[in-house]
Design a protein around this motif. Structure first.
Motif, PDB file in Angstrom:
ATOM      1  N   LEU A   1      23.822  35.337  74.250  1.00 30.23           N
ATOM      2  CA  LEU A   1      25.234  35.511  73.974  1.00 30.23           C
ATOM      3  C   LEU A   1      26.427  34.737  74.950  1.00 30.23           C
ATOM      4  O   LEU A   1      27.431  34.615  74.500  1.00 30.23           O
ATOM      5  CB  LEU A   1      25.618  37.075  74.210  1.00 30.23           C
ATOM      6  CG  LEU A   1      25.052  38.132  73.516  1.00 30.23           C
ATOM      7  CD1 LEU A   1      25.089  39.460  73.982  1.00 30.23           C
ATOM      8  CD2 LEU A   1      25.625  37.904  72.137  1.00 30.23           C
ATOM      9  N   SER A   2      25.925  34.367  75.922  1.00 26.07           N
ATOM     10  CA  SER A   2      26.557  33.489  76.797  1.00 26.07           C
ATOM     11  C   SER A   2      26.650  31.914  76.747  1.00 26.07           C
ATOM     12  O   SER A   2      27.104  31.121  77.581  1.00 26.07           O
ATOM     13  CB  SER A   2      26.454  33.965  78.188  1.00 26.07           C
ATOM     14  OG  SER A   2      25.104  33.517  78.605  1.00 26.07           O
ATOM     15  N   SER A   3      25.715  31.742  75.723  1.00 29.87           N
ATOM     16  CA  SER A   3      25.912  30.138  75.312  1.00 29.87           C
ATOM     17  C   SER A   3      26.986  29.387  74.917  1.00 29.87           C
ATOM     18  O   SER A   3      27.864  30.264  74.606  1.00 29.87           O
ATOM     19  CB  SER A   3      24.536  29.990  74.183  1.00 29.87           C
ATOM     20  OG  SER A   3      25.012  30.393  72.866  1.00 29.87           O
ATOM     21  N   TYR A   4      27.036  28.320  75.001  1.00 32.52           N
ATOM     22  CA  TYR A   4      28.584  27.577  74.618  1.00 32.52           C
ATOM     23  C   TYR A   4      28.911  27.946  73.437  1.00 32.52           C
ATOM     24  O   TYR A   4      29.828  28.198  72.993  1.00 32.52           O
ATOM     25  CB  TYR A   4      28.158  25.906  74.990  1.00 32.52           C
ATOM     26  CG  TYR A   4      29.427  25.423  74.602  1.00 32.52           C
ATOM     27  CD1 TYR A   4      30.423  25.310  75.587  1.00 32.52           C
ATOM     28  CD2 TYR A   4      29.517  24.472  73.576  1.00 32.52           C
ATOM     29  CE1 TYR A   4      31.437  24.289  75.545  1.00 32.52           C
ATOM     30  CE2 TYR A   4      30.788  23.850  73.370  1.00 32.52           C
ATOM     31  CZ  TYR A   4      31.749  23.787  74.295  1.00 32.52           C
ATOM     32  OH  TYR A   4      32.767  22.933  74.123  1.00 32.52           O
ATOM     33  N   PHE A   5      28.192  27.678  72.481  1.00 29.70           N
ATOM     34  CA  PHE A   5      28.340  27.987  70.941  1.00 29.70           C
ATOM     35  C   PHE A   5      28.565  29.460  70.625  1.00 29.70           C
ATOM     36  O   PHE A   5      29.456  29.730  69.989  1.00 29.70           O
ATOM     37  CB  PHE A   5      26.901  27.678  69.821  1.00 29.70           C
ATOM     38  CG  PHE A   5      27.299  28.012  68.717  1.00 29.70           C
ATOM     39  CD1 PHE A   5      28.006  27.262  67.753  1.00 29.70           C
ATOM     40  CD2 PHE A   5      26.804  29.122  68.075  1.00 29.70           C
ATOM     41  CE1 PHE A   5      28.370  27.646  66.342  1.00 29.70           C
ATOM     42  CE2 PHE A   5      27.090  29.607  66.703  1.00 29.70           C
ATOM     43  CZ  PHE A   5      27.745  28.673  66.055  1.00 29.70           C
ATOM     44  N   SER A   6      27.786  30.317  71.202  1.00 27.13           N
ATOM     45  CA  SER A   6      28.287  32.030  71.182  1.00 27.13           C
ATOM     46  C   SER A   6      29.567  32.107  71.649  1.00 27.13           C
ATOM     47  O   SER A   6      30.243  32.957  71.293  1.00 27.13           O
ATOM     48  CB  SER A   6      27.041  32.628  71.932  1.00 27.13           C
ATOM     49  OG  SER A   6      27.468  34.075  71.805  1.00 27.13           O
ATOM     50  N   LEU A   7      29.989  31.775  72.863  1.00 27.11           N
ATOM     51  CA  LEU A   7      31.200  31.781  73.633  1.00 27.11           C
ATOM     52  C   LEU A   7      32.203  31.337  72.856  1.00 27.11           C
ATOM     53  O   LEU A   7      33.302  31.929  72.805  1.00 27.11           O
ATOM     54  CB  LEU A   7      31.077  31.415  75.252  1.00 27.11           C
ATOM     55  CG  LEU A   7      30.417  32.058  76.100  1.00 27.11           C
ATOM     56  CD1 LEU A   7      30.295  31.250  77.292  1.00 27.11           C
ATOM     57  CD2 LEU A   7      30.856  33.376  76.360  1.00 27.11           C
ATOM     58  N   GLY A   8      32.116  30.185  72.195  1.00 27.88           N
ATOM     59  CA  GLY A   8      33.241  29.531  71.405  1.00 27.88           C
ATOM     60  C   GLY A   8      33.584  30.434  70.087  1.00 27.88           C
ATOM     61  O   GLY A   8      34.499  30.585  69.999  1.00 27.88           O
TER      62      GLY A   8
END
Length: 190
Positions: A89-96
């Motif tokens: 959930l805190s990956s770059y893609f997910s945060l974006g």
């Protein structure tokens, strides 16, 4: 009493699993300015007491957590443990993606002109709020931001955290954050 209402609120709707702890935190923050920890302890204990039943239920039904996470597509609970799910959930893609959903949640067009993108949930001819609410809401937000009384801070925090269920699921649906309505109404009334 307020803490126990928030604790019992966990059982009302699935999004309450996210929102009630957030509202507990928002309720405790104004109490931090007091010199005594007793009010914070009382609110926290009152909030935690109803959660003991939920904790016991989850201990006896451990698969339910996985089922809920998978049903709402929060992360792949079949292949990831909760810690790995948080990392996902805190990956770059997910945060974006979630940042875009949060930003869209406050889209004035959605609030006052078109409503939800789904024709099942909206006529697309009117927003979540009628247009006369817009200037009242803006005035209330400015007034609350300037005064910074504990109640006004709580109202602004409630308004800003209302889209969290929608953000967690990365699904921009108005039905997921209708908790914004009371905050908008109260701020508009200010």
């Amino acid at each position: 009493p307020a803490g126990s209402v928030l604790g019992c609120g966990i059982y009302t709707y699935l999004a309450s699993l996210v929102m009630m702890p957030v509202y507990w935190l928002i309720s405790v923050v104004p109490l931090l300015s007091r010199r005594s920890i007793i009010p914070i302890a009382v609110v926290t204990a009152a909030f935690a007491l109803p959660l003991t039943l939920l904790a016991a239920w989850h201990l006896t039904h451990p698969d339910r957590y996985r089922d809920i996470v998978n049903a709402y597509r929060i992360y792949d609970a079949d292949n990831l443990n909760p810690l790995q799910g948080v990392r996902d959930l805190s990956s770059y893609f997910s945060l974006g993606e979630r940042t875009a959903v949060y930003w869209q949640a406050f889209n004035p067009g959605r609030w006052f002109f078109t409503g939800d993108s789904s024709l099942v949930k909206s006529t697309r001819l009117v927003g979540l709020f009628l247009m006369p609410v817009a200037p009242l809401l803006l005035s209330g937000i400015v007034t609350a931001a300037r005064s910074r009384t504990p109640m006004h801070v709580v109202l602004l925090a409630g308004l800003l955290t209302a889209p969290l269920p929608e953000v967690l699921l990365a699904q921009p649906e108005i039905g997921r954050w209708l908790v914004v309505v009371p905050f908008v109404v109260i701020l508009a009334a200010i």
